[in-house]
Design a protein around this motif. Sequence first.
Motif, PDB file in Angstrom:
ATOM      1  N   ASP A  52       7.384  -9.204  -2.887  1.00  0.00           N
ATOM      2  CA  ASP A  52       6.479  -8.373  -3.678  1.00  0.00           C
ATOM      3  C   ASP A  52       5.112  -9.014  -3.886  1.00  0.00           C
ATOM      4  O   ASP A  52       4.218  -8.408  -4.487  1.00  0.00           O
ATOM      5  CB  ASP A  52       7.096  -8.090  -5.056  1.00  0.00           C
ATOM      6  CG  ASP A  52       8.347  -7.244  -4.961  1.00  0.00           C
ATOM      7  OD1 ASP A  52       8.472  -6.499  -3.975  1.00  0.00           O
ATOM      8  OD2 ASP A  52       9.208  -7.349  -5.859  1.00  0.00           O
ATOM      9  N   SER A  53       4.955 -10.226  -3.401  1.00  0.00           N
ATOM     10  CA  SER A  53       3.725 -10.953  -3.675  1.00  0.00           C
ATOM     11  C   SER A  53       2.534 -10.364  -2.933  1.00  0.00           C
ATOM     12  O   SER A  53       2.606 -10.057  -1.745  1.00  0.00           O
ATOM     13  CB  SER A  53       3.884 -12.425  -3.268  1.00  0.00           C
ATOM     14  OG  SER A  53       2.655 -13.110  -3.375  1.00  0.00           O
ATOM     15  N   LYS A  54       1.427 -10.219  -3.667  1.00  0.00           N
ATOM     16  CA  LYS A  54       0.152  -9.842  -3.059  1.00  0.00           C
ATOM     17  C   LYS A  54      -0.853 -10.977  -3.268  1.00  0.00           C
ATOM     18  O   LYS A  54      -2.065 -10.778  -3.226  1.00  0.00           O
ATOM     19  CB  LYS A  54      -0.370  -8.550  -3.698  1.00  0.00           C
ATOM     20  CG  LYS A  54       0.508  -7.334  -3.426  1.00  0.00           C
ATOM     21  CD  LYS A  54      -0.071  -6.093  -4.071  1.00  0.00           C
ATOM     22  CE  LYS A  54       0.814  -4.881  -3.819  1.00  0.00           C
ATOM     23  NZ  LYS A  54       0.275  -3.653  -4.468  1.00  0.00           N
ATOM     24  N   SER A  55      -0.305 -12.161  -3.504  1.00  0.00           N
ATOM     25  CA  SER A  55      -1.141 -13.308  -3.826  1.00  0.00           C
ATOM     26  C   SER A  55      -1.877 -13.797  -2.590  1.00  0.00           C
ATOM     27  O   SER A  55      -1.836 -13.186  -1.516  1.00  0.00           O
ATOM     28  CB  SER A  55      -0.285 -14.440  -4.402  1.00  0.00           C
ATOM     29  OG  SER A  55       0.473 -15.037  -3.364  1.00  0.00           O
ATOM     30  N   ASN A 100      -0.150 -13.986   0.832  1.00  0.00           N
ATOM     31  CA  ASN A 100       0.088 -12.777   1.632  1.00  0.00           C
ATOM     32  C   ASN A 100      -1.106 -11.825   1.662  1.00  0.00           C
ATOM     33  O   ASN A 100      -0.958 -10.678   2.078  1.00  0.00           O
ATOM     34  CB  ASN A 100       1.307 -12.022   1.088  1.00  0.00           C
ATOM     35  CG  ASN A 100       2.586 -12.825   1.181  1.00  0.00           C
ATOM     36  OD1 ASN A 100       2.802 -13.544   2.147  1.00  0.00           O
ATOM     37  ND2 ASN A 100       3.433 -12.717   0.166  1.00  0.00           N
ATOM     38  N   THR A 101      -2.254 -12.262   1.251  1.00  0.00           N
ATOM     39  CA  THR A 101      -3.394 -11.362   1.142  1.00  0.00           C
ATOM     40  C   THR A 101      -3.825 -10.801   2.497  1.00  0.00           C
ATOM     41  O   THR A 101      -3.718 -11.476   3.530  1.00  0.00           O
ATOM     42  CB  THR A 101      -4.590 -12.084   0.479  1.00  0.00           C
ATOM     43  OG1 THR A 101      -5.664 -11.154   0.335  1.00  0.00           O
ATOM     44  CG2 THR A 101      -5.064 -13.256   1.320  1.00  0.00           C
ATOM     45  N   LYS A 102      -4.309  -9.582   2.465  1.00  0.00           N
ATOM     46  CA  LYS A 102      -4.862  -8.947   3.662  1.00  0.00           C
ATOM     47  C   LYS A 102      -6.388  -9.053   3.673  1.00  0.00           C
ATOM     48  O   LYS A 102      -7.025  -8.695   4.660  1.00  0.00           O
ATOM     49  CB  LYS A 102      -4.459  -7.467   3.700  1.00  0.00           C
ATOM     50  CG  LYS A 102      -2.957  -7.224   3.675  1.00  0.00           C
ATOM     51  CD  LYS A 102      -2.253  -7.837   4.871  1.00  0.00           C
ATOM     52  CE  LYS A 102      -0.752  -7.524   4.834  1.00  0.00           C
ATOM     53  NZ  LYS A 102      -0.025  -8.174   5.963  1.00  0.00           N
ATOM     54  N   GLY A 155      -6.762  -7.906  -5.191  1.00  0.00           N
ATOM     55  CA  GLY A 155      -5.348  -7.799  -5.532  1.00  0.00           C
ATOM     56  C   GLY A 155      -4.605  -9.116  -5.478  1.00  0.00           C
ATOM     57  O   GLY A 155      -3.373  -9.143  -5.541  1.00  0.00           O
TER      58      GLY A 155
END
Length: 442
Positions: free
Chosen positions: A128-131, A134-136, A426
């Motif tokens: 669930d990480s968007k840190s 794992n950022t896009k 995010g």
Amino acid sequence: MASKTLALISLILTCCVLFYAFLWINLLENLKSFSLGFKDVVRAEFLWREIHQHIDDRAPINQSVITSALNFSSLGDTIDAKNLTIEREDKITPIPILYKTNFTKLPVWDFEDVYLQDHDARKPICSDSKSIHNTKDPKFKEAFLPNIQLWLYRGLLNITEWNRLAHFNNPFGFMEYKYDEIRATVDLIPKPKFLKLLPVPESAKDGCIRCAVVGLSGILNNSKMGKEIDSHDYVFRVNGALTQGYEEDVGNKTSVYVHTAFSLYSSLHKFKKVDHQRLLQNENTKHVMIPEGLRDFEWLQGLLQRKEATGHFKGVRPLELFKGHFNESRFYVLHPDFLRYIRYRFMLSEQTQRKVWALYRPTNGAFALFLALHTCDIVDVYGYITEDHKKYSNYYYEKLKSRVIFYINHDYGLEIKTWKNLHDAGILKLYQGKGDLNNTKT
């Protein structure tokens, strides 16, 4: 007869070729044992001879001569910490001391973006990480190094590493310091028992580490965010991390306390030693020290040798402040490479192009926030400076409102933009006051 002579000569030549091949292979293997390679040592030795006469007299240095003499770009952007245990100190000597006054702006070396790497670093499993892991976002994705070396401890500073780090001003390196003094202190710092600062909680079935990072901004006055802050698995705090009497707004939990020697010492006195003694004596709190300057190494030496500190803290016994609760397994020191990585890749200020370049560094809060981003999967930030900071007092614990002062050693405008950019990408959630709908918990 002639054929026998030719055969004998051929045999001798063949043996010679094999013998020299054997010697050459062994030579190559020995060269590989140099932590940064023979080629870099040769370049370094050339550099030292080239600039020695300038350094001794603190004369101006032609930086183009330095950068052309020493070029570490062939190393890429990493150095493996495991390869630092073998060194040839009999062949290398510490470089002549570089002085900040030699430079009218931040010197940028060919190896500016080379960092020690920890290939045993934590590999997140949180889906669930968007840190930042794992950022896009292309900018932050390119800047992020998942294996950056976080900690400084014994075994990570030899002469070769010193000669690299001695090019950078504090706290990003050891410019103006003496090798023997700093090495003696670093050799006292134990390797952390747990290199991964925070474990995944047993209750986290998804494998996610949820963290709150709490600053000191007056934006938290009457915020009622204390319960939400304490609901996180771990809470990071910095500097004057006062909670007693302010629990409703800032919470009570402290899992990681980030500080310099000075910020810790001054906070103990400012707050009558009451709340901060709880921090020092709390067995659930891990301490992370930013080696801001020489006084921090003096403090560390006193703490780890269990004696009175020298220099700036002469007369102080750091260990006594912990009242018998100091535990080396809960004490960490940030590596200069991590600090420089934050400055260079995320917070390179325009102030570094001015004569006051050596004064600038990100705030302790900035280093704490990026440490959380590299340690946690989900990061929520409270009490950090925002665009509307003029509406709030400088600190949440002040009885009378005071305006935020922009000191020259920090770029607060850059920090405002950086926190907002991380929020918009995010990567984290930034508390921006009661009126911000983005701060509503989901």
